[in-house]
Scaffold this motif. Structure first.
Motif, mmCIF file in Angstrom:
data_model
loop_
_atom_site.group_PDB
_atom_site.id
_atom_site.type_symbol
_atom_site.label_atom_id
_atom_site.label_comp_id
_atom_site.label_asym_id
_atom_site.label_seq_id
_atom_site.Cartn_x
_atom_site.Cartn_y
_atom_site.Cartn_z
ATOM 1 N N PRO A 170 12.747 -3.843 -6.587
ATOM 2 C CA PRO A 170 11.330 -3.399 -6.726
ATOM 3 C C PRO A 170 10.921 -3.230 -5.317
ATOM 4 N N GLY A 171 10.159 -1.994 -5.065
ATOM 5 C CA GLY A 171 9.538 -1.763 -3.663
ATOM 6 C C GLY A 171 10.621 -1.388 -2.516
ATOM 7 N N ALA A 172 11.714 -1.230 -2.999
ATOM 8 C CA ALA A 172 12.634 -0.885 -1.916
ATOM 9 C C ALA A 172 12.667 0.652 -1.698
ATOM 10 N N PRO A 173 13.145 1.218 -0.760
ATOM 11 C CA PRO A 173 12.893 2.765 -0.566
ATOM 12 C C PRO A 173 14.114 3.349 -1.424
ATOM 13 N N PRO A 174 13.868 4.739 -1.821
ATOM 14 C CA PRO A 174 14.945 5.357 -2.693
ATOM 15 C C PRO A 174 16.120 5.550 -1.639
ATOM 16 N N PRO A 175 17.220 5.847 -2.447
ATOM 17 C CA PRO A 175 18.484 6.203 -1.626
ATOM 18 C C PRO A 175 18.215 7.203 -0.521
ATOM 19 N N GLY A 176 18.414 7.130 0.705
ATOM 20 C CA GLY A 176 18.558 7.828 1.741
ATOM 21 C C GLY A 176 17.349 7.965 2.560
ATOM 22 N N GLU A 177 16.379 7.368 2.122
ATOM 23 C CA GLU A 177 15.123 7.061 2.823
ATOM 24 C C GLU A 177 14.720 5.614 3.497
ATOM 25 N N GLN A 178 14.107 6.079 4.683
ATOM 26 C CA GLN A 178 13.880 4.672 5.473
ATOM 27 C C GLN A 178 12.422 4.571 5.589
ATOM 28 N N TRP A 179 12.088 3.462 4.758
ATOM 29 C CA TRP A 179 10.602 2.987 4.574
ATOM 30 C C TRP A 179 10.086 1.800 5.550
ATOM 31 N N GLU A 180 8.874 1.905 5.676
ATOM 32 C CA GLU A 180 8.231 0.876 6.451
ATOM 33 C C GLU A 180 7.383 0.246 5.521
ATOM 34 N N ARG A 181 7.126 -1.222 5.827
ATOM 35 C CA ARG A 181 6.000 -1.905 5.183
ATOM 36 C C ARG A 181 5.130 -2.758 6.002
ATOM 37 N N ALA A 182 3.893 -2.628 5.655
ATOM 38 C CA ALA A 182 3.020 -3.482 6.538
ATOM 39 C C ALA A 182 2.235 -4.538 5.449
ATOM 40 N N LEU A 183 2.005 -5.706 5.982
ATOM 41 C CA LEU A 183 1.339 -6.753 5.157
ATOM 42 C C LEU A 183 0.014 -6.807 5.558
ATOM 43 N N ILE A 184 -1.033 -6.878 4.940
ATOM 44 C CA ILE A 184 -2.204 -6.845 5.007
ATOM 45 C C ILE A 184 -2.755 -8.492 4.357
ATOM 46 N N ARG A 185 -3.203 -9.121 5.314
ATOM 47 C CA ARG A 185 -3.905 -10.793 4.950
ATOM 48 C C ARG A 185 -5.298 -10.782 5.072
ATOM 49 N N VAL A 186 -5.876 -11.724 4.017
ATOM 50 C CA VAL A 186 -7.097 -11.687 4.001
ATOM 51 C C VAL A 186 -7.406 -13.380 3.520
ATOM 52 N N PRO A 187 -8.425 -13.837 4.259
ATOM 53 C CA PRO A 187 -8.792 -15.386 3.850
ATOM 54 C C PRO A 187 -9.141 -15.694 2.397
ATOM 55 N N PRO A 188 -9.173 -16.864 1.927
ATOM 56 C CA PRO A 188 -9.642 -17.139 0.537
ATOM 57 C C PRO A 188 -10.996 -16.384 0.399
ATOM 58 N N GLY A 189 -11.168 -15.987 -1.079
ATOM 59 C CA GLY A 189 -12.362 -15.489 -1.316
ATOM 60 C C GLY A 189 -12.611 -14.087 -0.980
ATOM 61 N N ARG A 190 -11.447 -13.331 -0.470
ATOM 62 C CA ARG A 190 -11.576 -11.975 0.187
ATOM 63 C C ARG A 190 -10.606 -11.169 -0.764
ATOM 64 N N GLY A 191 -9.915 -11.728 -1.672
ATOM 65 C CA GLY A 191 -8.914 -11.033 -2.089
ATOM 66 C C GLY A 191 -9.279 -9.911 -3.136
ATOM 67 N N ALA A 192 -10.294 -9.977 -3.830
ATOM 68 C CA ALA A 192 -11.111 -8.839 -4.665
ATOM 69 C C ALA A 192 -11.671 -7.793 -3.643
ATOM 70 N N ALA A 193 -12.015 -8.006 -2.629
ATOM 71 C CA ALA A 193 -12.422 -7.019 -1.741
ATOM 72 C C ALA A 193 -11.142 -6.150 -1.119
#
Length: 731
Positions: free
Chosen positions: A677-700
């Motif tokens: 799950p989340g892997a690119p379709p065959p033949g495509e090269q994808w990139e992934r960015a991670l976004i991190r927030v401190p506790p209490g800001r997950g809803a935002a």
């Protein structure tokens, strides 16, 4: 509904759009520019004053509350709102809140002729509420059909689904697809049995082994809402202990919900509940039951005929009346993470239910995840553990074999079974079955030099060389064959299996112990139980059968393969799988022994030797807090092509505390292997960015990601972007 800010939006001049803001306000001011333009155009073209619709195509409408607010089953974020429809008089009696309906819906296919609504495809939906007036100024389309008068969507389930959608930046329609099972007309026509009176409170039973076990049951039986993280002692008693917790909750006149990772675990809890309470007091919700039976059981819960539920992942949404307890077993199991959008985790859904219903919460397992340790450290839950003397009495003896031991035993090193392991097998087979856990399915998946252990690589692309059932070497990346390999480090021409699968291990053990039956349990065929007679049982992690009377011994092979994964949870997962296998072994006092082939100085191995998964989880949590990794922080993954990810990050208005990590390339699945799950379709090269927030800001963070994804969908962005809150793999 609370917190609704409605705006009049014409969708193909057919239905109004009611925008819902989870913060209790906002309205049109927070809408994207495209939506604002649509709002202004709709208002400008409105000719008639706002009024209740009374006729449609000459047919009379309902005299009271003639407007139905409907959630259409589209599952796209820019349509994640309610639409108003007129209620024809002939549908008035059946068109009640919570029923399934069908409506005409579709942009560009609606037209108005003499005030009549024509065209549009029929789509499914749920009727949310009936109203006297619509927020839309023009005429409304009418409900096309009430699929069934059975109300399947109550206010509590709708509120939970909305909370899950907001937490995971998903659509309400997607969550309801997970929460409400497909309809079966025959199941609806069958009446549910009358509810049984509450049973008496059970005795503590084996809960007395835990320091606060009896007090926990007493609190449940008296109507309390205790919250506990339970470190279960090894052995088969866990299912009976869960059943007693359910019985204590039922004794207080409330309902209970238990979620387990697979059908085998559900069957054990089901048997324990039947033995303790008898038939008719609980429902079993698993996919193995089939759609009709499962829907019939679900309806019995929805109608209040049954007050207790045990089931697998989808049961986390079961509409239990007067919920008094939610319980989850083995929250570290991958099966608890839903693969379909918005990909919620059962633990987080049950935490939302505990907060929403103010009920008791029980998170149990033989091991302990970092998330469970955080619940205790934050003070939200209390630990429910046994004393060290009880742990020593229940756990098997654990012995280790490291690299130094293998180096002194060259023949055993090549065979992956050192002398200590052979001795444990021989001794165990004198008294009962022996479990052999191998870390990967299949038949010699990858190879390495037999002399220096250097991984065997393809000369063309440097991919890993594999030896499938045919015995011919081939590359796992490009698929090319290799018939003249030699090690570039030491020059050897001999190969060995890096990780040998269950079938190959079973063959090797069968030749070594020719008079002993060998059984395998894995993906193709999972055994539930095995007799208590001497036998070798070769299993992959998670597929270990229960042995009558417990295993006499267990071998945990190739521990380095589990610990060496480039994943944040590698050590936690390895320890959880080892402890799950060791918990099926007899206690040390009865001769039970576990041999793990792994470096003994590593933290997970030491935690296994001490049988201290809680201490391991606490130390892992401290390190995560120092590094700012989940669960101390909230994290989201954004993946797609490089251009799409860059466009998304340029549009999104993140909280000011947010930190973007990456983007980095997403690994491509090897040819012939299933795509994760989340892997690119065959033949495509994808990139992934991670976004991190401190506790209490997950809803935002979730709200910002959802708004950006909705805006991209509304304007028809060609390149897809996948957003996942709390990605399980961030290694």
């Amino acid at each position: 509904m609370r917190g609704r800010a409605s705006v009049s939006v014409g969708f193909g001049k057919n239905a109004s759009v009611s925008s819902e803001n989870g913060q209790g306000g906002g309205g049109a001011e927070g809408a994207p520019p495209e939506q604002l333009a649509l709002i202004r155009e709709s208002v400008r073209k409105a000719k008639a004053p706002r009024a209740k619709p009374r006729t449609w195509r000459g047919a009379a409408l309902a005299k009271e509350r003639p407007v139905a607010r409907v959630l259409v089953d589209k599952g796209v974020l820019h349509l994640d709102r309610y639409f108003d429809y007129a209620v024809p008089e002939e549908l008035d009696a059946d068109a009640q809140p919570g029923v399934r309906v069908r409506v005409r819906f579709g942009a560009g296919r609606h037209r108005v002729r003499e005030g009549r609504r024509e065209g549009g495809g029929l789509v499914d939906g749920f009727l949310i509420e009936r109203r006297e007036e619509s927020d839309y100024a023009g005429p409304l389309a009418a409900l096309a059909q009430v699929v069934s008068p059975e109300p399947v969507l109550g206010e509590e389930l709708l509120g939970l689904a909305r909370a899950v959608a907001d937490r995971y930046a998903g659509s309400l329609a997607d969550v309801l697809q997970l929460a409400v099972p497909p309809r079966s007309a025959r199941a609806e026509q069958r009446p549910s049995p009358a509810p049984l009176p509450p049973p008496g409170a059970p005795g503590p039973g084996t809960w007395a082994r835990y320091e606060r076990g009896a007090a926990f049951l007493t609190a449940l039986a008296s109507g309390g809402a205790p919250r506990a993280v339970w470190h279960a002692l090894p052995g088969p008693e866990w299912s009976e202990e869960l059943a007693r917790a359910v019985a204590a909750t039922l004794a207080s006149g409330r309902g209970a919900l238990v979620v387990v990772p697979d059908g085998r675990a559900a069957a054990r809890v089901d048997a324990a509940l039947t033995s303790l309470l008898g038939e008719g007091r609980h429902a079993l919700l698993t996919a193995d039951a089939g759609p009709e039976k499962r829907y019939r059981e679900w309806l019995a819960v929805r109608r209040g005929s049954v007050r207790a539920v045990v089931g697998t992942r989808a049961a986390m949404f079961a509409p239990v009346r007067d919920l008094g307890l939610v319980a989850l077993w083995d929250d570290g199991d991958d099966s608890h993470s839903e693969p379909h959008a918005p990909q919620p985790h059962a633990r987080e859904v049950l935490l939302l239910r505990a907060a929403q219903d103010k009920c008791a919460f029980l998170l149990g397992g033989w091991s302990c995840t970092v998330e469970a340790a955080q619940l205790v450290e934050s003070g939200w839950a209390r630990p429910l553990v046994a004393g060290r003397e009880q742990v020593r009495a229940a756990a098997p003896l654990v012995r280790t074999v490291g690299d130094q031991d293998l180096a002194r035993d060259e023949a055993a090193r090549a065979a992956r079974l050192p002398t200590l392991a052979w001795q444990a097998v021989r001794e165990g087979l004198r008294h009962g079955p022996v479990l052999v856990q191998v870390p990967r399915r299949g038949y010699v998946p990858r190879t390495a030099c037999a002399r220096c252990r250097e991984p065997a690589r393809c000369r063309h692309c440097a991919g890993p060389l594999e030896a499938p059932d045919t015995g011919a070497l081939r590359c796992g990346w490009c698929g090319r064959g290799e018939d003249s390999w030699h090690c570039p480090e030491c020059g050897s021409f001999r190969l060995r299996a890096q990780v040998v699968g269950a079938r190959r291990t079973a063959e090797e053990l069968g030749r070594a112990f020719p008079a002993v039956p060998v059984r395998t349990s894995g993906r193709e065929h999972v055994l539930d139980t095995v007799p208590g007679t001497p036998a070798l049982v070769v299993s992959t992690p998670g597929a270990e059968p229960v042995a009558e009377g417990g295993y006499a011994a267990a071998l945990l092979l190739d521990g380095w393969a589990m610990l060496g994964r480039p994943d944040l949870r590698a050590g936690e997962d390895a320890l959880r799988r080892w402890i799950a296998a060791g918990a099926l072994v007899r206690p040390q006092g009865a001769g039970g022994t576990v041999v793990v082939v792994a470096e003994p100085t590593l933290r997970p191995v030491q935690a296994l030797v001490r049988w201290d998964p809680v201490g391991h989880a606490v130390r892992e949590l401290a390190e995560r807090a120092e590094l700012g990794f989940p669960p101390v922080s909230r994290m989201a993954a954004v993946s797609g092509t490089a251009e799409a990810v860059a466009e998304f990050l340029g549009m999104v208005e993140l909280p000011r505390e947010a930190e973007v990590l990456g983007p980095v390339p997403v690994p491509v699945a090897a040819p012939g292997r299933p795509r994760r799950p989340g892997a690119p379709p065959p033949g495509e090269q994808w990139e992934r960015a991670l976004i991190r927030v401190p506790p209490g800001r997950g809803a935002a963070l979730a709200a910002a990601l959802k708004a950006t994804q909705a805006a991209r969908m509304a304007r028809g962005s060609a390149a897809p972007v996948r957003v996942r809150i709390d990605p399980p793999d961030i290694g």
